[in-house]
Design an enzyme around this catalytic site. Sequence first.
Site: not given
Length: 296
Positions: A149-150, A153, A211
Amino acid sequence: MKKMKHLVLCLSLLAATGLAGAQDAGKRVVQDGIAVEPLSRARKFIPEEQLNQAAAQQYTQMMGQAQQKGVLLPPSHPEVRRLRAIAQRIIPHTPRWNELATKWEWQVNLIDSKDVNAFCMPGGRIGFFTGILTQLKLTDDEVAAVMGHEIAHALREHSREKMAKQMGTNFAARAGGALISGIFGIDPGITGTIASYGAQFIGLKFSRDEEREADLVGLDISSRAGYDPRAGIVLWRKMAALDKRAPIELLSTHPGGETRIKDMEAHMNLLLPLYARTKGTTAAKLPPYRTNVALR
């Protein structure tokens, strides 16, 4: 006359920033079954090399301070080794979402802190806090979901796009100032200006669309690396349960909710086969996902 030309160029740049953002908004492309916004043209107003330098400087400073305080865990620590092993499996799958990732100087570090948080700065600089590992009792699959997820980004350049738009706002306020002169090669102080934006990396709040992208792109790369994508659903349920007892920092910058979980569930038909393939089986033959704590 020269100053007038610079002012015209500045106003044109400001208009272009806003126009690029407006033209990109709402348009989606589908890659590997995942609908994402095209990388914004507005981000080009922040040079990637200088942004990565600013991120590297801030990351080095942050880790240096942690080391001075005795909270930067050494490479020999079991949890650091676990994080780095997971990253080594995920990183080879990142270029499919951003070819520049092949040139990133990836780093993974762990800070001993109760904070339930993690981040990935531009250029592949990853940081975890022990609180997210211990309080959520994360399995390797769940760590991979957080890390993916990070990283997503950074791959989708969400920070760079937001900073470009913020820079556009600053241009309007300081048209004709030193910053604008720097943009056009007159003042080398632009590096310092971009570095000032670097201070916003960790606490940056992303939109729900960003997100959503990070959830799905992150699970795509972690699934290809051999981590169960169903861990993403369990991860966010764990965080929601913990947040009911004590608000956690990660959720203050990452809007949560059942909508995100439903979106992940809706993409399991794409993600589970990727994971199953790494196990030499099919999605239909996968056993149920098991975490290490009871969820209510």
